[in-house]
Design an enzyme around this catalytic site. Structure first.
Site, PDB file in Angstrom:
ATOM      1  N   ASN A 209       0.037   5.017   1.106  1.00  0.00           N
ATOM      2  CA  ASN A 209      -0.926   3.973   0.765  1.00  0.00           C
ATOM      3  C   ASN A 209      -0.579   2.753   1.626  1.00  0.00           C
ATOM      4  OD1 ASN A 209      -2.535   2.041  -0.352  1.00  0.00           O
ATOM      5  ND2 ASN A 209      -1.614   2.104  -2.403  1.00  0.00           N
TER       6      ASN A 209
ATOM      7  N   LYS B   1      -2.133   0.028   1.884  1.00  0.00           N
ATOM      8  CA  LYS B   1      -2.513  -1.229   1.205  1.00  0.00           C
ATOM      9  C   LYS B   1      -3.212  -2.187   2.184  1.00  0.00           C
ATOM     10  CE  LYS B   1       1.015  -0.383  -2.213  1.00  0.00           C
ATOM     11  NZ  LYS B   1       1.959  -0.893  -3.189  1.00  0.00           N
TER      12      LYS B   1
ATOM     13  N   HIS C 114      -5.310   2.338  -8.876  1.00  0.00           N
ATOM     14  CA  HIS C 114      -3.993   1.864  -8.437  1.00  0.00           C
ATOM     15  C   HIS C 114      -3.599   0.634  -9.250  1.00  0.00           C
ATOM     16  CE1 HIS C 114      -0.798   0.141  -6.041  1.00  0.00           C
ATOM     17  NE2 HIS C 114      -0.580   1.372  -5.638  1.00  0.00           N
TER      18      HIS C 114
ATOM     19  N   GLU D  45      -2.320  -2.097  -8.511  1.00  0.00           N
ATOM     20  CA  GLU D  45      -2.720  -3.403  -7.963  1.00  0.00           C
ATOM     21  C   GLU D  45      -4.187  -3.697  -8.265  1.00  0.00           C
ATOM     22  OE1 GLU D  45      -1.060  -2.517  -4.151  1.00  0.00           O
ATOM     23  OE2 GLU D  45       0.917  -2.670  -5.074  1.00  0.00           O
TER      24      GLU D  45
ATOM     25  N   GLU E  53       2.870   5.968 -11.157  1.00  0.00           N
ATOM     26  CA  GLU E  53       3.521   4.852 -10.470  1.00  0.00           C
ATOM     27  C   GLU E  53       3.853   3.761 -11.485  1.00  0.00           C
ATOM     28  OE1 GLU E  53       2.311   4.740  -6.052  1.00  0.00           O
ATOM     29  OE2 GLU E  53       0.709   3.763  -7.141  1.00  0.00           O
TER      30      GLU E  53
ATOM     31  N   GLY F 265       7.039  -1.710  -5.012  1.00  0.00           N
ATOM     32  CA  GLY F 265       7.404  -2.792  -4.084  1.00  0.00           C
ATOM     33  C   GLY F 265       8.628  -3.583  -4.512  1.00  0.00           C
TER      34      GLY F 265
ATOM     35  N   SER G  99       8.593   2.494  -4.930  1.00  0.00           N
ATOM     36  CA  SER G  99       9.861   2.346  -4.193  1.00  0.00           C
ATOM     37  C   SER G  99      10.454   3.667  -3.700  1.00  0.00           C
ATOM     38  CB  SER G  99      10.877   1.566  -5.034  1.00  0.00           C
ATOM     39  OG  SER G  99      10.413   0.238  -5.222  1.00  0.00           O
TER      40      SER G  99
HETATM   41  P1  13P Z   1       5.943   0.952  -2.729  1.00  0.00           P
HETATM   42  O1  13P Z   1       6.311   2.281  -2.120  1.00  0.00           O
HETATM   43  O2  13P Z   1       5.889  -0.156  -1.730  1.00  0.00           O
HETATM   44  O3  13P Z   1       6.790   0.645  -3.923  1.00  0.00           O
HETATM   45  O4  13P Z   1       4.439   1.102  -3.262  1.00  0.00           O
HETATM   46  C1  13P Z   1       4.108   2.220  -4.005  1.00  0.00           C
HETATM   47  C2  13P Z   1       2.646   2.258  -4.175  1.00  0.00           C
HETATM   48  O5  13P Z   1       2.058   1.384  -4.778  1.00  0.00           O
HETATM   49  C3  13P Z   1       1.912   3.378  -3.572  1.00  0.00           C
HETATM   50  O6  13P Z   1       0.604   3.419  -4.012  1.00  0.00           O
END
Ligand code: 13P
Length: 236
Positions: free
Chosen positions: A6, A8, A88, A90, A157, A163, A193
């Site tokens: 992803n 982002k 997701h 976010e 997740e 993150g 992570s």
């Molecule tokens: P990170 O790998 O940066 O923690 O993000 C995970 C994520 O949100 C994948 O969709």
């Protein structure tokens, strides 16, 4: 296994095209047979002639119309995109998407036969409230979702692991994935992570069918190593 990146709000279209070339050339040169998915930023979608599955990080439940700032089916069709990420954390927690809105998107893209990576996961306060409250919260994210949909992939997740460099213990990941397997036969990816240093042990867990990687996937070579780990585990 399913290894997904992803990206982002990172990488321009030019950078994404280079990234996809790097990943594809690694996968083909090593004859890797893993399912590799990449979700670029919306404006980085392109006419990619690649064996990597390119998906959208989000799309509105519409063909087109008056929905300022959103993209619809026509924009995905332009680039032959048949895969979408829905729910997701976010989008749920920063952009305020509700379960109801996610269900609308899910049903719309399901009707069209899209591959859907549907994300679930608890914030820290729910984790700290204990296992039953945490599982209740995650279960609420399944409301209205057709868990038997044949093109469904679940991504677990934990919000607090995204993150942050923090992850649940391997035992916890396995436990939660096992509990989620009882809800649906869909493959379940772990995300939060995942790095080149822990990907192999996560991939080796029971009921982990792949990973969804954010920041670490921005390094093409790290993402490639994770695909190779999955391949190694499969031939073992
Ligand atoms: P990170 O790998 O940066 O923690 O993000 C995970 C994520 O949100 C994948 O969709």
């Amino acid at each position: 296994m399913i290894i997904a990146a992803n990206l982002k709000t990172n990488l321009t279209r030019k950078e994404t095209n280079e990234y996809l070339k790097e990943i594809e050339s690694f996968v083909t040169s090593k004859n890797l047979t893993q399912e590799v998915l990449v979700f670029p930023a919306m404006s980085s979608l392109d006419h990619n002639d690649t064996s990597i599955i390119v998906g959208a990080q989000n799309a509105y439940a519409t063909r087109d119309g008056a929905f300022t700032g959103e993209i619809g089916l026509v924009h995905l069709e332009e680039f032959a995109i048949k895969t979408v990420l829905i729910g997701h954390s976010e989008r749920r927690h920063i952009l305020g998407e509700t379960q109801e809105e996610l269900v609308k998107k899910f049903n719309y893209y399901k009707e069209l036969g899209f591959k859907i990576v549907y994300c679930v996961g608890e914030p820290l306060d729910k984790r700290e409230a204990g296992k039953s409250e945490m599982m209740e919260y995650i279960t609420s994210q399944y409301a209205g979702i057709d868990t038997e949909y044949e093109n469904l992939i679940i991504a677990y997740e934990p919000v607090w692991a995204i993150g942050t460099g923090l992850t649940p213990s391997l035992e916890d990941i396995e436990d939660i994935h096992t509990a989620l397997k009882a809800k649906s036969t869909a493959p379940i990816l772990y995300g939060g992570s995942v790095k080149v240093t822990n990907a192999k042990e996560v991939l080796a867990l029971k009921n982990v069918d792949g990973i969804l990687v954010g920041s670490a996937a921005l390094y093409g070579e790290h993402f490639c190593s994770m695909i190779a780990f999955a391949q190694e585990l499969e031939v073992q």
